[in-house]
Motif scaffolding. Structure first.
Motif, mmCIF file in Angstrom:
data_model
loop_
_atom_site.group_PDB
_atom_site.id
_atom_site.type_symbol
_atom_site.label_atom_id
_atom_site.label_comp_id
_atom_site.label_asym_id
_atom_site.label_seq_id
_atom_site.Cartn_x
_atom_site.Cartn_y
_atom_site.Cartn_z
ATOM 1 N N GLY A 1 0.843 -1.196 0.000
ATOM 2 C CA GLY A 1 0.000 0.000 0.000
ATOM 3 C C GLY A 1 0.876 1.242 0.000
ATOM 4 N N TYR B 1 4.263 -9.518 -0.914
ATOM 5 C CA TYR B 1 2.964 -10.206 -0.903
ATOM 6 C C TYR B 1 1.913 -9.221 -0.417
ATOM 7 N N ILE C 1 6.163 -1.934 10.816
ATOM 8 C CA ILE C 1 5.895 -0.479 10.861
ATOM 9 C C ILE C 1 4.473 -0.214 11.348
ATOM 10 N N ALA D 1 1.510 0.875 13.359
ATOM 11 C CA ALA D 1 1.366 1.825 14.461
ATOM 12 C C ALA D 1 0.713 1.140 15.659
ATOM 13 N N PRO E 1 8.072 4.936 10.483
ATOM 14 C CA PRO E 1 8.521 5.851 9.430
ATOM 15 C C PRO E 1 7.482 6.964 9.277
ATOM 16 N N VAL F 1 5.642 9.606 6.115
ATOM 17 C CA VAL F 1 5.285 9.527 4.700
ATOM 18 C C VAL F 1 6.404 10.076 3.798
HETATM 19 N N1 LIG Z 1 0.478 6.124 6.360
HETATM 20 C C1 LIG Z 1 1.398 6.587 7.207
HETATM 21 O O1 LIG Z 1 1.773 7.776 7.234
HETATM 22 C C2 LIG Z 1 2.062 5.626 8.168
HETATM 23 C C3 LIG Z 1 3.156 6.056 8.928
HETATM 24 C C4 LIG Z 1 3.782 5.123 9.780
HETATM 25 C C5 LIG Z 1 3.310 3.830 9.873
HETATM 26 N N2 LIG Z 1 2.231 3.460 9.144
HETATM 27 C C6 LIG Z 1 1.768 2.069 9.262
HETATM 28 O O2 LIG Z 1 1.964 1.468 8.007
HETATM 29 C C7 LIG Z 1 1.043 0.400 7.873
HETATM 30 C C8 LIG Z 1 0.499 0.421 6.461
HETATM 31 O O3 LIG Z 1 -0.185 1.649 6.234
HETATM 32 P P1 LIG Z 1 -0.585 2.083 4.747
HETATM 33 O O4 LIG Z 1 -1.067 3.485 4.844
HETATM 34 O O5 LIG Z 1 0.528 1.748 3.810
HETATM 35 O O6 LIG Z 1 -1.825 1.072 4.480
HETATM 36 P P2 LIG Z 1 -2.442 0.609 3.089
HETATM 37 O O7 LIG Z 1 -2.174 1.622 2.030
HETATM 38 O O8 LIG Z 1 -3.871 0.208 3.367
HETATM 39 O O9 LIG Z 1 -1.592 -0.702 2.708
HETATM 40 C C9 LIG Z 1 -1.739 -1.930 3.353
HETATM 41 C C10 LIG Z 1 -1.827 -3.001 2.268
HETATM 42 O O10 LIG Z 1 -1.786 -4.280 2.898
HETATM 43 C C11 LIG Z 1 -2.761 -5.107 2.278
HETATM 44 N N3 LIG Z 1 -3.083 -6.232 3.169
HETATM 45 C C12 LIG Z 1 -4.094 -6.360 4.067
HETATM 46 N N4 LIG Z 1 -4.023 -7.564 4.681
HETATM 47 C C13 LIG Z 1 -2.941 -8.201 4.171
HETATM 48 C C14 LIG Z 1 -2.350 -9.478 4.394
HETATM 49 N N5 LIG Z 1 -2.852 -10.334 5.270
HETATM 50 N N6 LIG Z 1 -1.246 -9.804 3.678
HETATM 51 C C15 LIG Z 1 -0.725 -8.941 2.778
HETATM 52 N N7 LIG Z 1 -1.251 -7.734 2.514
HETATM 53 C C16 LIG Z 1 -2.338 -7.357 3.199
HETATM 54 C C17 LIG Z 1 -3.889 -4.170 2.003
HETATM 55 O O11 LIG Z 1 -4.794 -4.712 1.062
HETATM 56 P P3 LIG Z 1 -6.346 -4.223 1.125
HETATM 57 O O12 LIG Z 1 -6.319 -2.741 0.878
HETATM 58 O O13 LIG Z 1 -7.002 -5.019 0.061
HETATM 59 O O14 LIG Z 1 -6.822 -4.529 2.517
HETATM 60 C C18 LIG Z 1 -3.128 -2.955 1.464
HETATM 61 O O15 LIG Z 1 -2.827 -3.107 0.100
HETATM 62 C C19 LIG Z 1 -0.038 0.596 8.941
HETATM 63 O O16 LIG Z 1 0.074 -0.429 9.905
HETATM 64 C C20 LIG Z 1 0.275 1.930 9.560
HETATM 65 O O17 LIG Z 1 0.034 1.918 10.964
HETATM 66 C C21 LIG Z 1 1.610 4.310 8.281
#
Ligand SMILES: NC(=O)c1ccc[n+]([C@@H]2O[C@H](COP(=O)([O-])OP(=O)(O)OC[C@H]3O[C@@H](n4cnc5c(N)ncnc54)[C@H](OP(=O)(O)O)[C@@H]3O)[C@@H](O)[C@H]2O)c1
Length: 260
Positions: free
Chosen positions: A9, A31, A90, A92, A113, A115
């Motif tokens: 994502g 994956y 990573i 949260a 991390p 963004v």
């Molecule tokens: N965004 C930020 O600024 C930020 C900063 C620091 C940390 N984080 C952390 O980073 C993590 C990801 O955030 P994001 O914004 O990148 O989320 P995201 O865009 O929703 O990406 C997560 C991806 O993982 C997929 N997924 C769900 N279940 C899975 C599984 N069992 N196996 C493999 N892939 C799977 C999702 O598919 P579907 O969409 O089909 O469910 C989606 O494509 C979070 O835990 C968040 O706390 C985010």
């Protein structure tokens, strides 16, 4: 060294592009539960695993980049295969202790991390679980070296770091937005105003970094007695700008604690 990434994502894909620079895209396997995202990973030059178990088996370091709501199911599912691996998460609010209890693993590094990793300029904090060796830490630092600036912190400061630097790009953007509006109010068109503001911020940061100056040095350097700048600084002080920023981070930290 093979790196396996769960979740392609926003963050997973951004980190993959940075990690690909250090270990090679051909050594980075993705994956994602979503087939379209797996296809995108292949288009971007990464390996793609057909199932989560294959990814675990071929990877030395496993990066968990799925949403907090999805992570526990995933970790339970793959726990039997990642016990001996270096696990980097990573997610949260998910502690190293919780990851250890879900997976039975010991080599766990928790990372926060922001963004800005999307342009390789992230501000990244990490903390190590008890079973992480010096060699594991070196591997982690090398693999993530293309993602931005990396800081080791105590785990009990993770929520504070999340508020300050995880949410920080939004807070900085609020300030940029306000300065941009100020420029428009003074008569610049919005595009010109934004260019001026971005140049101003980049230049000020560079001045601090290259000359080793702190914010007070710059405030006193620019504020001549009875001049223009001190009037603006006085107004900011009078309206409680510093207090607003301090409380902004505190409110975000409290929210991170509640979610955790
Ligand atoms: N965004 C930020 O600024 C930020 C900063 C620091 C940390 N984080 C952390 O980073 C993590 C990801 O955030 P994001 O914004 O990148 O989320 P995201 O865009 O929703 O990406 C997560 C991806 O993982 C997929 N997924 C769900 N279940 C899975 C599984 N069992 N196996 C493999 N892939 C799977 C999702 O598919 P579907 O969409 O089909 O469910 C989606 O494509 C979070 O835990 C968040 O706390 C985010």
């Amino acid at each position: 060294m093979k790196v396996g990434i769960f979740g392609y994502g926003n963050m997973g894909s951004g980190l993959a592009l940075c990690i690909g620079k250090t270990v090679g895209r051909e050594n980075t396997v993705i994956y994602d539960i979503d087939e379209n995202k797996r296809n995108k990973a292949v288009e971007d030059g990464f390996g793609s695993a057909i199932d989560p178990y294959f990814l675990c088996d071929v990877s030395d370091l496993i990066l968990i980049a799925v949403k907090p709501t999805d992570v526990e199911g995933l970790l339970r599912d793959i726990s039997g295969r990642i016990r001996e691996k270096l696990i980097v998460s990573i997610v949260a609010g998910l502690s190293t202790e919780r990851i250890a209890s879900l997976t039975g693993g010991k080599r766990i590094i928790r990372v926060m991390p922001n963004v800005n990793v999307l342009v390789g300029k992230g501000t990244i904090a990490y903390t190590c679980g008890e079973g992480v060796s010096n060699e594991d830490e070196e591997i982690f630092l090398k693999v993530f070296s293309g993602c931005g600036d990396i800081f080791k912190i105590k785990e009990d400061l993770m929520n504070s770091f999340t508020a300050l630097c995880g949410s920080g790009p939004a807070f900085v953007s609020q300030f940029v937005r306000a300065l941009n509006l100020a420029g428009v109010r003074e008569g610049f068109d919005s595009q010109t105003s934004l260019k001026l503001v971005l140049s101003l911020i980049e230049g000020t940061v560079t001045l601090m970094k290259e000359k080793g100056m702190d914010p007070d040095d710059i405030v006193y350097m620019v504020s001549s007695p009875g001049g223009t700048t001190i009037e603006g600084v006085r107004y900011m002080e009078e309206k409680g700008f510093g207090g607003i920023v301090i409380n902004t981070v505190r409110e975000a930290r409290k929210r991170a604690e509640n979610i955790g």
